[in-house]
Design a protein around this motif. Structure first.
Motif, PDB file in Angstrom:
ATOM      1  N   SER A  17       6.115 -57.497   5.983  1.00 37.60           N
ATOM      2  CA  SER A  17       6.880 -57.572   4.739  1.00 37.60           C
ATOM      3  C   SER A  17       7.212 -56.174   4.226  1.00 37.60           C
ATOM      4  CB  SER A  17       6.071 -58.303   3.657  1.00 37.60           C
ATOM      5  OG  SER A  17       5.803 -59.628   4.039  1.00 37.60           O
ATOM      6  N   LEU A  18       8.287 -56.105   3.476  1.00 41.64           N
ATOM      7  CA  LEU A  18       8.689 -54.888   2.767  1.00 41.64           C
ATOM      8  C   LEU A  18       9.367 -55.296   1.474  1.00 41.64           C
ATOM      9  CD1 LEU A  18      10.347 -52.371   5.299  1.00 41.64           C
ATOM     10  CD2 LEU A  18       8.230 -52.035   4.017  1.00 41.64           C
ATOM     11  N   ARG A  19       9.287 -54.427   0.493  1.00 42.13           N
ATOM     12  CA  ARG A  19      10.009 -54.654  -0.761  1.00 42.13           C
ATOM     13  C   ARG A  19      10.906 -53.458  -1.006  1.00 42.13           C
ATOM     14  NH1 ARG A  19       8.450 -54.498  -7.083  1.00 42.13           N
ATOM     15  NH2 ARG A  19       9.663 -56.292  -7.801  1.00 42.13           N
ATOM     16  N   LEU A  20      12.205 -53.714  -1.027  1.00 45.04           N
ATOM     17  CA  LEU A  20      13.174 -52.670  -1.319  1.00 45.04           C
ATOM     18  C   LEU A  20      13.466 -52.633  -2.813  1.00 45.04           C
ATOM     19  CD1 LEU A  20      15.762 -53.189   1.557  1.00 45.04           C
ATOM     20  CD2 LEU A  20      13.594 -51.928   1.580  1.00 45.04           C
ATOM     21  N   SER A  21      13.722 -51.437  -3.310  1.00 45.56           N
ATOM     22  CA  SER A  21      14.103 -51.249  -4.703  1.00 45.56           C
ATOM     23  C   SER A  21      15.414 -50.490  -4.783  1.00 45.56           C
ATOM     24  CB  SER A  21      13.016 -50.469  -5.458  1.00 45.56           C
ATOM     25  OG  SER A  21      11.792 -51.155  -5.443  1.00 45.56           O
ATOM     26  N   CYS A  22      16.112 -50.709  -5.857  1.00 47.07           N
ATOM     27  CA  CYS A  22      17.358 -49.982  -6.127  1.00 47.07           C
ATOM     28  C   CYS A  22      17.354 -49.607  -7.603  1.00 47.07           C
ATOM     29  CB  CYS A  22      18.562 -50.843  -5.803  1.00 47.07           C
ATOM     30  SG  CYS A  22      20.148 -50.163  -6.308  1.00 47.07           S
ATOM     31  N   ALA A  23      17.362 -48.312  -7.873  1.00 46.25           N
ATOM     32  CA  ALA A  23      17.396 -47.814  -9.245  1.00 46.25           C
ATOM     33  C   ALA A  23      18.830 -47.518  -9.629  1.00 46.25           C
ATOM     34  CB  ALA A  23      16.539 -46.557  -9.369  1.00 46.25           C
ATOM     35  N   ALA A  24      19.274 -48.144 -10.708  1.00 44.43           N
ATOM     36  CA  ALA A  24      20.651 -47.993 -11.167  1.00 44.43           C
ATOM     37  C   ALA A  24      20.702 -47.118 -12.412  1.00 44.43           C
ATOM     38  CB  ALA A  24      21.245 -49.360 -11.477  1.00 44.43           C
ATOM     39  N   SER A  25      21.761 -46.331 -12.527  1.00 43.62           N
ATOM     40  CA  SER A  25      21.929 -45.508 -13.716  1.00 43.62           C
ATOM     41  C   SER A  25      23.399 -45.251 -13.993  1.00 43.62           C
ATOM     42  CB  SER A  25      21.186 -44.172 -13.562  1.00 43.62           C
ATOM     43  OG  SER A  25      21.666 -43.459 -12.444  1.00 43.62           O
ATOM     44  N   GLU A  26      23.656 -44.869 -15.213  1.00 45.06           N
ATOM     45  CA  GLU A  26      24.986 -44.477 -15.693  1.00 45.06           C
ATOM     46  C   GLU A  26      25.974 -45.642 -15.748  1.00 45.06           C
ATOM     47  OE1 GLU A  26      25.259 -41.590 -17.123  1.00 45.06           O
ATOM     48  OE2 GLU A  26      23.227 -41.092 -16.446  1.00 45.06           O
ATOM     49  N   PHE A  27      25.479 -46.848 -15.878  1.00 38.44           N
ATOM     50  CA  PHE A  27      26.328 -47.990 -16.199  1.00 38.44           C
ATOM     51  C   PHE A  27      25.441 -49.077 -16.797  1.00 38.44           C
ATOM     52  CE2 PHE A  27      25.439 -51.177 -12.844  1.00 38.44           C
ATOM     53  CZ  PHE A  27      24.783 -50.405 -11.891  1.00 38.44           C
ATOM     54  N   SER A  28      26.066 -50.062 -17.390  1.00 41.74           N
ATOM     55  CA  SER A  28      25.334 -51.127 -18.064  1.00 41.74           C
ATOM     56  C   SER A  28      24.878 -52.160 -17.036  1.00 41.74           C
ATOM     57  CB  SER A  28      26.228 -51.777 -19.123  1.00 41.74           C
ATOM     58  OG  SER A  28      25.512 -52.778 -19.835  1.00 41.74           O
ATOM     59  N   PHE A  29      23.720 -51.892 -16.446  1.00 41.49           N
ATOM     60  CA  PHE A  29      23.207 -52.675 -15.318  1.00 41.49           C
ATOM     61  C   PHE A  29      23.153 -54.167 -15.624  1.00 41.49           C
ATOM     62  CE2 PHE A  29      20.860 -53.277 -11.469  1.00 41.49           C
ATOM     63  CZ  PHE A  29      19.839 -54.188 -11.731  1.00 41.49           C
ATOM     64  N   SER A  30      22.727 -54.517 -16.819  1.00 39.69           N
ATOM     65  CA  SER A  30      22.495 -55.926 -17.161  1.00 39.69           C
ATOM     66  C   SER A  30      23.775 -56.746 -17.258  1.00 39.69           C
ATOM     67  CB  SER A  30      21.712 -56.025 -18.468  1.00 39.69           C
ATOM     68  OG  SER A  30      22.477 -55.497 -19.533  1.00 39.69           O
ATOM     69  N   THR A  31      24.927 -56.103 -17.176  1.00 43.66           N
ATOM     70  CA  THR A  31      26.193 -56.823 -17.295  1.00 43.66           C
ATOM     71  C   THR A  31      26.906 -56.993 -15.946  1.00 43.66           C
ATOM     72  OG1 THR A  31      27.517 -54.851 -17.770  1.00 43.66           O
ATOM     73  CG2 THR A  31      26.497 -55.968 -19.644  1.00 43.66           C
ATOM     74  N   TYR A  32      26.219 -56.649 -14.864  1.00 46.15           N
ATOM     75  CA  TYR A  32      26.833 -56.746 -13.539  1.00 46.15           C
ATOM     76  C   TYR A  32      26.021 -57.617 -12.584  1.00 46.15           C
ATOM     77  CZ  TYR A  32      30.117 -52.972 -14.543  1.00 46.15           C
ATOM     78  OH  TYR A  32      31.119 -52.199 -15.066  1.00 46.15           O
TER      79      TYR A  32
END
Lengths: 116, 107
Positions: A17-32
Motif C-alpha cells: 500500500s501507499l498513500r499519495l498526497s497533493c498539496a494545493a495552493s494559490e486557489f480556492s481548493f474547496s470549490t474545485y
C-alpha cells in the motif's frame, strides 16, 4: 500562481500500500473537483479517479475500483489517493490535477514503482 | 466506455509548417473535449477545452475544432517549443478517457 505538489510515491512490493498526497495552493481548493491521472513509463495518460468539491461524489477507472480510494481535506487544501493491493501495472507517475472534467492545472507528479 | 483514437501516432513537421492532429471518439462526446501538450519530463499542459476554446495563455497558433466524434487540433505555424506529444481527452462521460497521443517531431 496555482500550485499542486504531489508526494508519497516510492518503491513498494506487489500487494503493498501507499498513500499519495497533493498539496494545493494559490486557489480556492474547496470549490474545485480534483483528480488523479497516471502515466506508466513511456506510455500515455490514464485518468484514475476524481472527487467532487465536498467529497460527496467519487469516480474511479475500473482497474482501480475496490483498491484505490480518493479523498480530500478542504481545511488543509489537500488531496489524497490511498492505494492498496498494488500491482506491477500500477507503476506510473501519478499526477494531481485540478478539475473533474478538463484538467486545467497539473502537479509535477510522484513516481510509484511496484516491484519485488 | 468511450475510446479515444488519435492519428497519426507520429507527425514529422518542419518548423514554420502547419500541423493537423486528429482525435476520434467511439461515440459522441458533444463538445466535451480537451487537448493537452506534454514535453519530455514535464507534466501535461492544457491547450484547448470545449473542443475549441483556448486555455489562458495559449498562443493563437493553436486552434481546436470539431464536435460529436471527430476533432482536430491545428498548429498553424510550428515553433521549436511546439515539438511535443499531444493528447486529446473526453469529459462527456465517466470514465474520463485520453487518446494514446500524437508525437509531433522535427522533420
Amino acid at each position: 500562481e496555482v500550485q499542486l505538489v504531489e508526494s508519497g510515491g516510492g518503491l513498494v512490493q506487489p500487494g503493498g500500500s501507499l498513500r499519495l498526497s497533493c498539496a494545493a495552493s494559490e486557489f480556492s481548493f474547496s470549490t474545485y473537483w480534483m483528480s488523479w491521472v497516471r502515466q506508466a513509463p513511456g506510455k500515455g495518460l490514464e485518468w484514475v479517479a476524481n472527487i467532487k468539491e465536498d467529497g460527496s461524489e467519487k469516480y474511479y477507472v475500473d482497474s482501480v475500483k475496490g483498491r484505490f480510494t480518493i479523498s480530500r481535506d478542504n481545511a488543509k487544501n489537500s488531496l489524497f489517493l490511498q492505494m492498496n493491493s498494488l500491482r506491477a501495472e500500477d507503476t506510473a507517475v501519478y499526477y494531481c490535477a485540478r478539475g473533474g472534467w478538463s484538467f486545467g492545472f497539473w502537479g509535477r507528479g510522484t513516481l510509484v514503482t511496484v516491484s519485488s | 466506455e468511450i475510446v479515444m483514437t488519435q492519428s497519426p501516432a507520429t507527425l514529422s513537421v518542419s518548423p514554420g509548417e502547419r500541423a493537423t492532429l486528429s482525435c476520434r471518439a467511439s461515440q459522441s462526446v458533444s463538445s466535451n473535449l480537451a487537448w493537452y501538450q506534454q514535453k519530455p519530463g514535464q507534466a501535461p499542459r492544457i491547450l484547448i477545452y470545449g473542443a475549441s476554446t483556448r486555455a489562458t495563455g495559449i498562443p493563437a497558433r493553436f486552434s481546436g475544432s470539431g464536435s460529436g466524434t471527430e476533432f482536430t487540433l491545428t498548429i498553424s505555424s510550428l515553433q521549436s517549443e511546439d515539438f511535443a506529444v499531444y493528447y486529446c481527452q473526453q469529459y462527456n462521460n465517466w470514465p474520463r478517457a485520453f487518446g494514446q497521443g500524437t508525437k509531433v517531431e522535427i522533420k
